[in-house]
Every structure is written in C-alpha cells, then in structure tokens.
Design an enzyme around this catalytic site. Sequence first.
Site, PDB file in Angstrom:
ATOM      1  N   SER A 106     -11.257   7.560   0.421  1.00  0.00           N
ATOM      2  CA  SER A 106      -9.830   7.831   0.643  1.00  0.00           C
ATOM      3  C   SER A 106      -9.606   9.150   1.384  1.00  0.00           C
ATOM      4  O   SER A 106     -10.345  10.115   1.179  1.00  0.00           O
ATOM      5  CB  SER A 106      -9.116   7.889  -0.712  1.00  0.00           C
ATOM      6  OG  SER A 106      -7.809   8.391  -0.561  1.00  0.00           O
ATOM      7  N   TYR A 129      -4.747   7.803   6.129  1.00  0.00           N
ATOM      8  CA  TYR A 129      -3.292   7.687   5.997  1.00  0.00           C
ATOM      9  C   TYR A 129      -2.664   8.336   7.212  1.00  0.00           C
ATOM     10  O   TYR A 129      -3.176   9.353   7.710  1.00  0.00           O
ATOM     11  CB  TYR A 129      -2.794   8.446   4.756  1.00  0.00           C
ATOM     12  CG  TYR A 129      -2.879   7.675   3.465  1.00  0.00           C
ATOM     13  CD1 TYR A 129      -2.322   6.413   3.337  1.00  0.00           C
ATOM     14  CD2 TYR A 129      -3.472   8.245   2.328  1.00  0.00           C
ATOM     15  CE1 TYR A 129      -2.378   5.716   2.129  1.00  0.00           C
ATOM     16  CE2 TYR A 129      -3.529   7.565   1.121  1.00  0.00           C
ATOM     17  CZ  TYR A 129      -2.972   6.300   1.032  1.00  0.00           C
ATOM     18  OH  TYR A 129      -3.017   5.623  -0.158  1.00  0.00           O
ATOM     19  N   THR A 155      -4.664   2.622   6.457  1.00  0.00           N
ATOM     20  CA  THR A 155      -3.753   2.075   5.446  1.00  0.00           C
ATOM     21  C   THR A 155      -2.314   2.202   5.940  1.00  0.00           C
ATOM     22  O   THR A 155      -1.867   3.292   6.288  1.00  0.00           O
ATOM     23  CB  THR A 155      -3.935   2.812   4.107  1.00  0.00           C
ATOM     24  OG1 THR A 155      -5.275   2.587   3.668  1.00  0.00           O
ATOM     25  CG2 THR A 155      -2.971   2.294   3.051  1.00  0.00           C
ATOM     26  N   LYS A 254      -5.339  -1.966   6.588  1.00  0.00           N
ATOM     27  CA  LYS A 254      -5.204  -2.288   5.159  1.00  0.00           C
ATOM     28  C   LYS A 254      -3.742  -2.244   4.731  1.00  0.00           C
ATOM     29  O   LYS A 254      -3.049  -1.259   4.994  1.00  0.00           O
ATOM     30  CB  LYS A 254      -5.992  -1.266   4.336  1.00  0.00           C
ATOM     31  CG  LYS A 254      -5.806  -1.400   2.828  1.00  0.00           C
ATOM     32  CD  LYS A 254      -6.753  -0.467   2.088  1.00  0.00           C
ATOM     33  CE  LYS A 254      -6.666  -0.627   0.591  1.00  0.00           C
ATOM     34  NZ  LYS A 254      -5.574   0.121  -0.013  1.00  0.00           N
ATOM     35  N   HIS A 278      -1.653  -2.716  -2.129  1.00  0.00           N
ATOM     36  CA  HIS A 278      -2.003  -1.389  -2.642  1.00  0.00           C
ATOM     37  C   HIS A 278      -2.180  -1.430  -4.169  1.00  0.00           C
ATOM     38  O   HIS A 278      -1.852  -0.490  -4.893  1.00  0.00           O
ATOM     39  CB  HIS A 278      -0.906  -0.385  -2.270  1.00  0.00           C
ATOM     40  CG  HIS A 278      -1.413   0.999  -1.962  1.00  0.00           C
ATOM     41  ND1 HIS A 278      -1.521   1.496  -0.689  1.00  0.00           N
ATOM     42  CD2 HIS A 278      -1.835   2.005  -2.774  1.00  0.00           C
ATOM     43  CE1 HIS A 278      -1.971   2.747  -0.730  1.00  0.00           C
ATOM     44  NE2 HIS A 278      -2.178   3.075  -1.990  1.00  0.00           N
TER      45      HIS A 278
END
Length: 371
Positions: A106, A129, A155, A254, A278
């Site tokens: 992440s 992100y 994402t 994603k 999510h």
Amino acid sequence: MKLASIADYRAASRRRVPRFLFDYTDGGSYAEQTLAANVGDLAAVQLDQRVLVDVSRVETRVKLLGQTLAMPVILAPVGLAGLHARRGEVQAWRAAREAGVAMALSTVSICSLAEVTTGGGAAPWFQLYLTRDKGANAAMIAEAKAQGCPALMLTVDLPTPGARYRDVRSSLTGAPGLAGTLHRAAQVAARPRWAVDVGLFGGPVAMGNLTRLVGATAPLSDYLGWLARNFDASADWDRFAWVRSLWPGPLIVKGILHPDDAALAVQHGADAIVVSNHGGRQLDGAISAVRALPAIMDRLGGCIPVLADGGVRSGLDVLRYHMLGAAAVMIGRPWVWGLGAGGQAGVAHVLQLIRAELETAMALTGRTRLA
Ligand SMILES: Cc1cc2nc3c(=O)[nH]c(=O)nc-3n(C[C@H](O)[C@H](O)[C@H](O)COP(=O)(O)O)c2cc1C
C-alpha cells in the site's frame, strides 16, 4: 488454542492487537452492508461436486502478467497493516514470497517500499493512491521503478474516504484530542505483548512512503491528517492516462464495479483490473464484488485479466471467484489477521490453509488445474 481456519486467525488477532487496530482492519464503512455482502454473496456461490475424476494431482499454479504464482492469490494492499506486528509488511512479504504469491504494498504502509524490498529480497507490487500533489505521485512511481516493482496497482475507488464509524468509536479518527489519546493508550495497555513488540521495538511508526512529505518524526495523526487533505477528488481518466504515460510496466486498476468503467479501463490501456469495493470500506450499499464480476467478465470478453477481491475467507472462496472468471483473487483482512496473530509465521500459515483448502476444493469439484 490451535488455529485451524482464517476465522480462528481473526479471533487470535483480536486477542493480540489493540482494539482500535483490530476494529480499523475488521470494519467497513457506514452500516457495513457491503462488507457483509462481500462475504455472504461469495459463500452463497455453490460449488459443484464431481466424482470419479482422477484428482490424485491438482495444479494450483497460474500465470499472471508475466509472473508465475503458486496459486491465484495475492496479498491485497492494506494501509497500516505493518502495525499488526513489528515491521509488519516486511514479515508479510517474506511469507508471501515463500508461498510463491504476490503482494501489493500500500501507498500508506508502515514500512517503505525500499524497506520491504530490501527485507524481502525482491520488490513487491506497489499500490498507488492519487494525491493532489502530482509531484508526490510522480516521485512514488519513480521509486517503484527504481526498486524494480513488477506491477503498479492504481486504486481508483477512493476519491474521498468513506466514513468508518468503528474508528471514531475507538478514537483512531474523528479529532480525538487528549481524551482520544488516553482512550487509545488504555487499549494499548490491554495488549502488553503488542505494546512491547510494536510499540516499544517496532518503530518508527510512520507511513514509510510518505515520510518525505509529512516528516519522519511526525506522529501518525499527522499522516492521517495529510491523507485526509490529499486524496484527490478531482482525478479522472486523464489522470489515469498520465499515470499510464509514466509507468510502462503492467498497470492494474483496482476498484472497478461497473462494466462501463471496466471498458474504460481497457480503452485507456490498463493491463488488468481488480473488481473490488475496497473490502466494503467505501460506498456502503455498493454491489458485492462477486455479484459484480459476471457482468464485467461478459463485457471484457477475456481481453485482459480480471482480478477480484472482497470476502475471501478460505480456499473454497478462491475457487468460487475462479469459477466466475477471476484470473486471481486478492485477500486483505485474512493476511493481516495472520500478521496480527503470529507475524510472518501467521501469514505463512494463513496462506498454507488457503492453499490446502483450494486443493481440496479442486479435487472435490473434479478439477486438476486452474489454468
Ligand atoms: C484495513 C484495510 C486497509 C486497506 N487499505 C487499502 C489501501 O491502502 N489501498 C488499497 O488499494 N486498498 C486498501 N484496502 C482494500 C484491500 O486492498 C482489499 O480491496 C480488501 O481488503 C479486500 O477485501 P477483504 O478484506 O474482504 O479480503 C484496505 C482494506 C482494509 C481491510
């Protein structure tokens, strides 16, 4: 107690980590209906028993985006996962590598990409992100390239965070102030083993990929504040194209639930997508991932690999997603519960359980391979 299933690992993690951390991982947004639907709808997919097929050997290996995986399972990106055990993402990546599966680190991990790559002996996938500061994103993409990440996972379902009531109740979020600090301290005091393993010896407790932006010595609350201000609600497909132009390797989108969005991802040059809500942490009331999958498979007609996540709690669930067309599944909470309950060995055992359950499910449904 002996741990025989992922549900056992969830219970063990609950006993091991402070409440605010367990609830942060376990919970979803709002009334948690989509989280429950992910699990419930998946478990409701019927498996067809077949008999008198030679299943003395079953092959779980698959090829995905140029990589061979020992089974179609990937550790999903989970923010703050590394808090569950000392330098947690390093431990998890070591377990994943030993099991022959991939992991997407992440953006908001505790350990930086460089630390995880060095600790694991190879680079994991990196999850990105979109932030308001495009320079910050460009730097992260450059770092993923420099570390040698085999894939970038963008994402797209978090232009703004969904509200998570459990985090407010546990004083993790919601401007808790001094009373909140004391509340969290009491939760830590109730978990002395964790307090020593992570609190005392597990530092620095920061978001390793963001230290240059927020400050190496900043408290976690500053990181959470930075994030809340910096998710970019204005990002659109042009921004995706910009990321595509910076990343020549495999690019996975994603957070797709709608067939039209899946088609747009293909049009804009995605190499794969993840059908995902999510883990029920964003739009509560959204369709479960397993129910969204068939229409997306129909629309794309096999032109790129379609991955899925949400609700996988056993190897049987991996087969369920596979039957509906998913090239691989990602697991979020299960690996983090493994990490909280037993560090690297816990993640390794969770993966072993999934693998054994998958092999048995394949045998009992008359399948010898997944390819
Ligand atoms: C605690 C937690 C944190 C998460 N953080 C991220 C993240 O940083 N980036 C991301 O793309 N997805 C994140 N997710 C979503 C997961 O990648 C994945 O989609 C989801 O967990 C799958 O559902 P499952 O937990 O039922 O397996 C997070 C999920 C959880 C539970």
